[in-house]
Motif scaffolding. Structure first.
Motif, PDB file in Angstrom:
ATOM      1  N   LEU A 287       0.577  -1.229  -0.636  1.00 59.56           N
ATOM      2  CA  LEU A 287      -0.028   0.392   0.166  1.00 59.56           C
ATOM      3  C   LEU A 287       0.530   1.286  -0.059  1.00 59.56           C
ATOM      4  N   ASN A 288       0.447   2.284  -0.545  1.00 62.92           N
ATOM      5  CA  ASN A 288       1.368   3.886  -1.014  1.00 62.92           C
ATOM      6  C   ASN A 288       0.694   4.462  -1.490  1.00 62.92           C
ATOM      7  N   HIS A 289      -0.984   4.712  -0.368  1.00 64.31           N
ATOM      8  CA  HIS A 289      -1.672   5.721  -1.804  1.00 64.31           C
ATOM      9  C   HIS A 289      -3.021   5.973  -0.657  1.00 64.31           C
ATOM     10  N   VAL A 290      -3.324   7.442  -0.392  1.00 60.66           N
ATOM     11  CA  VAL A 290      -4.292   7.063   0.516  1.00 60.66           C
ATOM     12  C   VAL A 290      -5.190   8.345  -0.187  1.00 60.66           C
ATOM     13  N   VAL A 291      -6.301   7.657  -0.509  1.00 62.98           N
ATOM     14  CA  VAL A 291      -7.900   8.380  -1.370  1.00 62.98           C
ATOM     15  C   VAL A 291      -8.903   8.466  -0.566  1.00 62.98           C
ATOM     16  N   LEU A 292     -10.097   8.574  -1.369  1.00 66.88           N
ATOM     17  CA  LEU A 292     -11.533   9.356  -0.788  1.00 66.88           C
ATOM     18  C   LEU A 292     -12.409   8.053  -1.306  1.00 66.88           C
ATOM     19  N   VAL A 293     -13.107   6.716  -1.327  1.00 65.52           N
ATOM     20  CA  VAL A 293     -14.290   6.602  -2.028  1.00 65.52           C
ATOM     21  C   VAL A 293     -15.342   7.455  -1.679  1.00 65.52           C
ATOM     22  N   VAL A 294     -16.002   7.474  -3.491  1.00 65.34           N
ATOM     23  CA  VAL A 294     -17.187   8.744  -2.598  1.00 65.34           C
ATOM     24  C   VAL A 294     -18.145   8.290  -3.147  1.00 65.34           C
ATOM     25  N   GLY A 295     -18.306   6.855  -3.897  1.00 64.04           N
ATOM     26  CA  GLY A 295     -19.548   6.266  -4.551  1.00 64.04           C
ATOM     27  C   GLY A 295     -19.012   5.224  -5.312  1.00 64.04           C
ATOM     28  N   TYR A 296     -20.114   3.712  -6.141  1.00 64.03           N
ATOM     29  CA  TYR A 296     -20.324   2.937  -6.477  1.00 64.03           C
ATOM     30  C   TYR A 296     -20.618   2.828  -7.448  1.00 64.03           C
ATOM     31  N   GLY A 297     -20.503   2.072  -8.438  1.00 64.86           N
ATOM     32  CA  GLY A 297     -21.369   1.825  -9.414  1.00 64.86           C
ATOM     33  C   GLY A 297     -21.173   0.674 -10.791  1.00 64.86           C
ATOM     34  N   GLN A 298     -21.881   0.933 -11.411  1.00 67.60           N
ATOM     35  CA  GLN A 298     -21.765  -0.544 -12.554  1.00 67.60           C
ATOM     36  C   GLN A 298     -21.014   0.311 -14.111  1.00 67.60           C
ATOM     37  N   CYS A 299     -20.652  -0.812 -14.647  1.00 67.52           N
ATOM     38  CA  CYS A 299     -20.407  -0.054 -16.435  1.00 67.52           C
ATOM     39  C   CYS A 299     -20.339  -1.613 -17.251  1.00 67.52           C
ATOM     40  N   GLY A 300     -21.806  -2.113 -17.706  1.00 68.75           N
ATOM     41  CA  GLY A 300     -22.126  -3.403 -18.261  1.00 68.75           C
ATOM     42  C   GLY A 300     -21.541  -4.473 -17.074  1.00 68.75           C
ATOM     43  N   ARG A 301     -20.706  -5.264 -17.277  1.00 68.42           N
ATOM     44  CA  ARG A 301     -20.067  -6.149 -15.889  1.00 68.42           C
ATOM     45  C   ARG A 301     -19.051  -5.638 -15.043  1.00 68.42           C
TER      46      ARG A 301
END
Length: 341
Positions: A287-301
């Motif tokens: 692990l070498n980077h810190v970020v923020l998850v703001v959502g999720y989704g789906q594109c086809g599969r």
């Protein structure tokens, strides 16, 4: 065909508009004249200037980076496109030093026991989730910021989390100060990296965060200039989230954006799309980077996380990227966490 420029029209959808400069890298990577032309385009686009000796060195790095982008393109199992971007003249060592997290890279085993989710901790179970969710559409996410040539992603990820949770709890979206953490957090190393749990503990010790306009970012460490009477946001505590992507999805849909630490191996040459790295290319033990998850989704599969980065709006999908969801890609499930307000 290896597309070097495609613009994303909808950050959390499957719609793209192909630009005119689609090239066949099988032809151009080994064609020095063509690569020189690409390098000239790169210099113009990103306003780069070098002396003669430095220019030749940067050109060779540019070629190697596009070769690596081509390899990534061939291996990726999602919809991601790789190629020329703002980092294309930067060596791997420079990229890791200035844009990743040297302190975390040196020791992935420093996560304390109390920071790790344990059986008995709160879980969000039996809650249904929408097929897609995006906190940006709720007005809960501040603008994409730019950490510059400083390994301060740890501060940006934590501050972005507090900004969003503060909005969700107080209905006020305030841009808070990352520079305060660089200057006043005595556990982390400023531009040389840090950990989210140290940042949260520092904020608790300091009594909160000042807003960005009162403590502006300088991309270097300096003396602590905290004025406690001008603190704009405080937190009660912070907590770990169960390291399982289904639980993370429930948390994002029902609570708030969350902080994650990832392996950034797929990001240096990234342009847009859903990153789904080949197994072993993006290991969870580095692990070498810190970020923020703001959502999720789906594109086809392709199911994905929507992730806010701190490299400016001229990288990725206007400063965001999407990472495949459901395979613990790049260690995203290792240490999810959030503040509590």
């Amino acid at each position: 065909m290896f597309q070097l420029a495609v613009t994303c029209l909808a950050l959390s959808s499957c719609v793209y508009l192909a630009a005119a400069n689609t090239i066949d890298t099988a032809l151009h990577i080994d064609d020095e004249a063509a690569m020189r032309a690409q390098f000239e385009d790169f210099k113009v686009k990103y306003k780069k200037q070098y002396d003669n000796e430095e220019e030749e060195r940067r050109f060779r790095i540019f070629v190697e980076n596009l070769k690596d982008a081509k390899r990534m393109q061939g291996e990726d199992q999602g919809t991601a496109m790789y190629g020329m971007n703002k980092f294309s003249d930067m060596s791997d060592e420079e990229f890791e030093m200035f844009y990743l997290n040297p302190m975390m890279s040196e020791n992935n085993s420093s996560w304390p026991e109390e920071y790790t989710w344990r059986e008995g901790d709160e879980r969000l179970e039996n809650l249904s989730c929408p097929r897609k969710f995006d906190w940006r559409r709720k007005g809960a996410v501040t603008r994409v910021k730019n950490q510059g040539r400083c390994g301060s992603c740890w501060a940006f990820g934590v501050v972005a989390n507090i900004e969003s949770v503060w909005y969700i709890r107080r209905r006020r979206l305030v841009s808070l100060s990352e520079q305060q953490l660089l200057d006043c957090d005595s556990w982390d190393r400023g531009c040389k990296g840090g950990y989210p749990f140290n940042a949260f503990n520092s904020i608790l010790k300091l009594g909160g965060l000042m807003c960005w306009r009162n403590y502006r970012y300088r991309a270097s460490r300096g003396p602590c200039r905290l004025v406690k009477s001008r603190v704009s946001a405080t937190i009660q505590t912070y907590r770990s989230i169960r390291p399982h992507e289904d639980e993370m999805r429930v948390w994002v849909a029902h609570r708030s954006p969350i902080v994650v630490s990832i392996n950034a191996a797929a990001l240096k040459g990234y342009r847009h799309g859903v990153i789904r790295p080949k197994f072993g290319r993006c290991r969870s033990n580095r692990l070498n980077h810190v970020v923020l998850v703001v959502g999720y989704g789906q594109c086809g599969r392709h199911r994905y996380w929507i992730i806010k980065n701190s490299w400016g709006v001229n990288w990725g999908e206007q400063g965001y990227f999407r990472l495949y969801r459901g395979e613990n890609a790049c260690g995203i499930n290792q240490h999810p966490c959030t503040c509590v307000i």
